[in-house]
Design an enzyme around this catalytic site. Structure first.
Site, PDB file in Angstrom:
ATOM      1  N   HIS A 167       0.814  -1.206   0.000  1.00 27.72           N
ATOM      2  CA  HIS A 167       0.000   0.000   0.000  1.00 27.72           C
ATOM      3  C   HIS A 167       0.852   1.261   0.000  1.00 27.72           C
ATOM      4  O   HIS A 167       2.084   1.215   0.090  1.00 27.72           O
ATOM      5  CB  HIS A 167      -0.949  -0.004   1.206  1.00 27.72           C
ATOM      6  CG  HIS A 167      -0.273  -0.079   2.535  1.00 27.72           C
ATOM      7  ND1 HIS A 167       0.197   1.024   3.214  1.00 27.72           N
ATOM      8  CD2 HIS A 167       0.032  -1.145   3.330  1.00 27.72           C
ATOM      9  CE1 HIS A 167       0.738   0.665   4.363  1.00 27.72           C
ATOM     10  NE2 HIS A 167       0.656  -0.660   4.458  1.00 27.72           N
ATOM     11  N   CYS A 183       2.672  -3.260   6.890  1.00 26.52           N
ATOM     12  CA  CYS A 183       3.046  -4.324   5.954  1.00 26.52           C
ATOM     13  C   CYS A 183       4.113  -3.791   5.013  1.00 26.52           C
ATOM     14  O   CYS A 183       5.230  -3.543   5.420  1.00 26.52           O
ATOM     15  CB  CYS A 183       1.808  -4.817   5.209  1.00 26.52           C
ATOM     16  SG  CYS A 183       0.829  -6.017   6.135  1.00 26.52           S
TER      17      CYS A 183
END
Length: 257
Positions: A167, A183
């Protein structure tokens, strides 16, 4: 799952008037692909050119890994992401890696893609850090204050969401570094570029340390926390900078005392 900043505060540019005919210092503009851009009504900030040094700018590079073209390869140790192309080439992106990203190994597929995705902290995040995540328990709509940034690619394994995300980010300083949470984070300009290149179902492989060493060689964190190739020169420079900082901190502490 992701890197969270309690509040995103835009930093206004400071204009300084030159006095007595002193020369002004030109501010280096970012390359066009990292300039400020409006996307879906949101104004994405430009990336500071200083953050693009040391291989942090996306580039098409030679690729020697075994993966087939069309595969996303994530290296959390060298903090790089590759989109493998034909002819032994790949698009390379710099990434920031959080605790959840470091814990994941193996493969999956992109099971979902979202533009300006919403976000909700996991139960584990709420349990371990309620003071940080509690106010977001009901979720946070997509936008400039959302830690998932402009785009998110959701990794599925066995038909289920793995909770591994690729992302964007609110914090450009985190790219190239390992942060406490999150992440896989890219500059918003880079996640938009990657998002546009990959369809749903794209295979993803996350390298193990053994895989990373075989392809990239050993990496270390420099004095600022950025992953760099482990060389005698890099080690010596890190130690020099850290020693200088320690000396300055000791001097400041003495003055403050």
């Amino acid at each position: 799952m992701l890197h969270i900043i309690a509040r995103f505060i835009p930093v206004a540019a400071v204009l300084v008037l030159a006095a007595c005919g002193a020369p002004t210092t030109a501010v280096k503009a970012p390359p066009a692909e990292y300039a400020a851009v409006e996307d879906a009504g949101f104004a994405i900030q430009a990336v500071d050119p200083a953050r693009l040094a040391d291989g942090h700018a996306r580039a098409e590079v030679d690729y020697t890994g075994p993966e087939a073209p069309g595969t996303i390869v994530v290296d959390t140790f060298a903090r790089k992401l590759y989109l493998v192309q034909d002819g032994g080439r790949a698009m390379r992106y710099a990434i920031g890696v959080g605790r959840e990203g470091l814990a994941f190994r193996g493969g999956g597929v992109i099971g979902r893609k979202e533009e300006w995705p919403s976000w909700q902290p996991t139960r584990n995040m709420l349990r371990t850090s309620p003071e940080l995540y509690g106010e977001f328990a009901g979720g946070l709509a997509g936008g400039l204050d959302n830690p998932l940034g402009a785009r998110a690619l959701y990794l599925y394994r066995g038909g289920r969401d793995s909770f591994f995300r690729i992302h964007g980010t609110l914090d450009n300083l985190s790219v190239g570094r390992a942060s406490s949470a999150g992440c896989i984070r890219l500059f918003n300009q880079d996640i938009i570029d990657l998002y546009n290149r990959v369809p749903g179902g794209t295979p993803v492989r996350v390298r193990s340390l053994q895989d990373s060493l075989a392809v990239e060689g050993p990496y270390i964190d420099d004095a600022n926390g950025n992953a760099v190739p482990e060389t005698p020169e890099a080690i010596a420079l890190r130690e020099k900078i850290l020693a200088k900082r320690a000396k300055e901190d000791a001097a400041n502490a003495l003055l403050a005392g």
